[in-house]
Design an enzyme around this catalytic site. Structure first.
Site, PDB file in Angstrom:
ATOM      1  N   HIS A  12       3.819  -3.644 -12.459  1.00 40.94           N
ATOM      2  CA  HIS A  12       2.870  -3.916 -11.352  1.00 40.94           C
ATOM      3  C   HIS A  12       2.269  -2.648 -10.720  1.00 40.94           C
ATOM      4  O   HIS A  12       1.990  -2.636  -9.524  1.00 40.94           O
ATOM      5  CB  HIS A  12       3.566  -4.756 -10.281  1.00 40.94           C
ATOM      6  CG  HIS A  12       4.589  -4.028  -9.463  1.00 40.94           C
ATOM      7  ND1 HIS A  12       5.617  -4.661  -8.814  1.00 40.94           N
ATOM      8  CD2 HIS A  12       4.757  -2.711  -9.184  1.00 40.94           C
ATOM      9  CE1 HIS A  12       6.353  -3.766  -8.175  1.00 40.94           C
ATOM     10  NE2 HIS A  12       5.848  -2.574  -8.388  1.00 40.94           N
ATOM     11  N   HIS A  59       5.978  -3.819  -0.910  1.00 44.64           N
ATOM     12  CA  HIS A  59       6.207  -2.386  -0.753  1.00 44.64           C
ATOM     13  C   HIS A  59       5.875  -1.970   0.680  1.00 44.64           C
ATOM     14  O   HIS A  59       4.916  -1.231   0.906  1.00 44.64           O
ATOM     15  CB  HIS A  59       5.364  -1.590  -1.739  1.00 44.64           C
ATOM     16  CG  HIS A  59       5.606  -1.925  -3.178  1.00 44.64           C
ATOM     17  ND1 HIS A  59       5.178  -3.086  -3.766  1.00 44.64           N
ATOM     18  CD2 HIS A  59       6.240  -1.225  -4.160  1.00 44.64           C
ATOM     19  CE1 HIS A  59       5.530  -3.093  -5.045  1.00 44.64           C
ATOM     20  NE2 HIS A  59       6.179  -1.984  -5.308  1.00 44.64           N
ATOM     21  N   HIS A 193      10.780   3.977 -13.977  1.00 46.01           N
ATOM     22  CA  HIS A 193       9.916   4.904 -13.237  1.00 46.01           C
ATOM     23  C   HIS A 193      10.617   5.448 -12.004  1.00 46.01           C
ATOM     24  O   HIS A 193      11.479   4.808 -11.423  1.00 46.01           O
ATOM     25  CB  HIS A 193       8.559   4.292 -12.862  1.00 46.01           C
ATOM     26  CG  HIS A 193       8.540   3.130 -11.915  1.00 46.01           C
ATOM     27  ND1 HIS A 193       9.201   1.944 -12.142  1.00 46.01           N
ATOM     28  CD2 HIS A 193       7.893   2.957 -10.717  1.00 46.01           C
ATOM     29  CE1 HIS A 193       8.949   1.086 -11.153  1.00 46.01           C
ATOM     30  NE2 HIS A 193       8.164   1.684 -10.266  1.00 46.01           N
ATOM     31  N   GLU A 240      13.503  -2.216  -9.797  1.00 39.64           N
ATOM     32  CA  GLU A 240      12.593  -3.377  -9.751  1.00 39.64           C
ATOM     33  C   GLU A 240      12.885  -4.364 -10.880  1.00 39.64           C
ATOM     34  O   GLU A 240      12.572  -5.550 -10.780  1.00 39.64           O
ATOM     35  CB  GLU A 240      11.124  -2.911  -9.835  1.00 39.64           C
ATOM     36  CG  GLU A 240      10.653  -2.221  -8.562  1.00 39.64           C
ATOM     37  CD  GLU A 240       9.213  -1.730  -8.637  1.00 39.64           C
ATOM     38  OE1 GLU A 240       8.681  -1.339  -7.591  1.00 39.64           O
ATOM     39  OE2 GLU A 240       8.609  -1.709  -9.736  1.00 39.64           O
TER      40      GLU A 240
HETATM   41  C1  DHB Z   1       3.888   3.285  -8.986  1.00 33.83           C
HETATM   42  C2  DHB Z   1       4.705   2.266  -9.453  1.00 33.83           C
HETATM   43  C3  DHB Z   1       5.181   1.291  -8.593  1.00 33.83           C
HETATM   44  O1  DHB Z   1       6.014   0.280  -8.976  1.00 33.83           O
HETATM   45  C4  DHB Z   1       4.799   1.297  -7.269  1.00 33.83           C
HETATM   46  O2  DHB Z   1       5.209   0.283  -6.486  1.00 33.83           O
HETATM   47  C5  DHB Z   1       3.986   2.311  -6.776  1.00 33.83           C
HETATM   48  C6  DHB Z   1       3.529   3.312  -7.640  1.00 33.83           C
HETATM   49  C7  DHB Z   1       3.363   4.343  -9.900  1.00 33.83           C
HETATM   50  O3  DHB Z   1       3.732   4.380 -11.076  1.00 33.83           O
HETATM   51  O4  DHB Z   1       2.531   5.134  -9.464  1.00 33.83           O
HETATM   52 FE    FE Z   2       6.661  -0.980  -7.265  1.00 28.30          FE
END
Ligand code: DHB
Ligand code: FE
Length: 310
Positions: A12, A59, A193, A240
């Site tokens: 997402h 978020h 991530h 997540e």
């Molecule tokens: C990114 C990924 C996320 O899940 C998020 O909530 C905000 C930023 C990213 O990869 O930049």
């Molecule tokens: Fe996120």
């Protein structure tokens, strides 16, 4: 009775939403990402769910860090896009399904999952980006959506096992709803991530691909992964992925994997996507849609995935 016919998981990343809103989807960097969802959009057009349950995380958009519910079910009639700092995204207002949502709330709470009932809420990229990836950019979303917001931003998030069991309770709730609704459930976020700190930019494709394999074949194994392992292997925001286990818990033990896509990166994130169908006969009432034979669909999906797989 209502039934869950399939589960969809998708990352997402907010930059995916910005690429759509700023008409950059044809740029090579973004085309690589979006081309992986063409088969999925076709699958969604054919599947035509009556309702989607979208498991996602907020978020700090609808819920400030002052109040962060662990599981929050959207029971409202509509959910406008949130202002994430650049004004609300130009996407349709999400229409809810208050009757089914209230029924799910009652069923899972009586099943001892003490979720929070939310009657007013905006939805951020956690929900709107997967909606775009699966439905494109229509003037109105083609079906009602029940948002289920999960806390994965403030320690402690729920365990993978708790998520999996909540998925089972949601399935039971859906199956005790009297109307014949065909429901698709989404698990969103992930994959590996980390967006801040010394390990910012971390991606672990080996972990992600094993997660995708086991999501289909051995989700119980994934449900035993502790928080620290997500953190170590998949980065701080890799947690997540527990949301995918709610989706998986709501499906049959054995499912058909009809499509998979994985590409690295989009912004800071490994983009993973999978479509899992329940095998139960009768999940798709006759005359409701003209389905391509399952084998054909899977072959088409595989051909496509080979082309776009990174
Ligand atoms: C990114 C990924 C996320 O899940 C998020 O909530 C905000 C930023 C990213 O990869 O930049
Ligand atoms: Fe996120």
């Amino acid at each position: 009775m209502a039934r869950i016919i399939a589960g969809v998981a998708s990352s997402h990343v907010p930059a995916i939403g910005a690429a759509i809103d700023n008409k950059q989807t044809e740029e090579p960097y973004w085309k690589r990402v979006f081309s992986g969802f063409e088969t999925s959009k076709e699958w969604m057009r054919q599947t035509k769910p009556d309702v989607c349950i979208v498991v996602y995380n907020d978020h700090a958009s609808a819920f400030s860090v002052e109040i962060v519910p662990t599981f929050a079910l959207g029971c409202a009639a509509e959910f406008p896009p949130a202002d994430e700092g650049w004004g609300p995204r130009p996407v349709p207002v999400v229409k809810g399904h208050p009757e089914l949502a209230s029924h799910i709330a009652q069923s899972v709470i009586l099943d001892e999952f003490d979720i929070t009932v939310v009657n007013k809420m905006t939805v951020d990229h956690g929900l709107t980006v997967p909606m775009n990836l699966l439905f494109g950019s229509p003037a109105a979303w083609p079906c009602p959506v029940i948002p289920l917001a999960v806390n994965v931003v403030l320690y402690p998030p729920p365990t993978g096992h708790r998520c999996f069991m909540l998925g089972r309770a949601i399935r039971k709730a859906v199956e005790s709803y009297p109307d014949d609704l065909r429901v698709v459930i989404f698990g969103t976020g992930g994959m590996s991530h980390q967006i801040s700190g010394p390990r910012a930019g971390l991606i672990n494709s080996k972990f992600d691909k094993a997660f995708l394999d086991n999501l289909t074949k051995d989700p119980q194994k994934l449900a035993r992964i502790p928080h620290l392992e997500y953190m170590r292997e998949a980065g701080a925001e890799g947690i997540e992925m527990v949301m995918w286990l709610i989706m998986r818990g709501a499906l049959d033990d054995k499912v058909d994997e009809v499509y998979r896509f994985y590409t690295v990166p989009a912004s800071n994130t490994a983009v993973g996507h999978i479509i899992l169908e329940n095998r139960a006969k009768g999940a798709k009432p006759a005359g409701k849609r003209k389905a391509a034979p399952a084998k054909l669909k899977r072959a088409a999906a595989r051909a496509k995935v080979e082309r776009v797989h990174s």
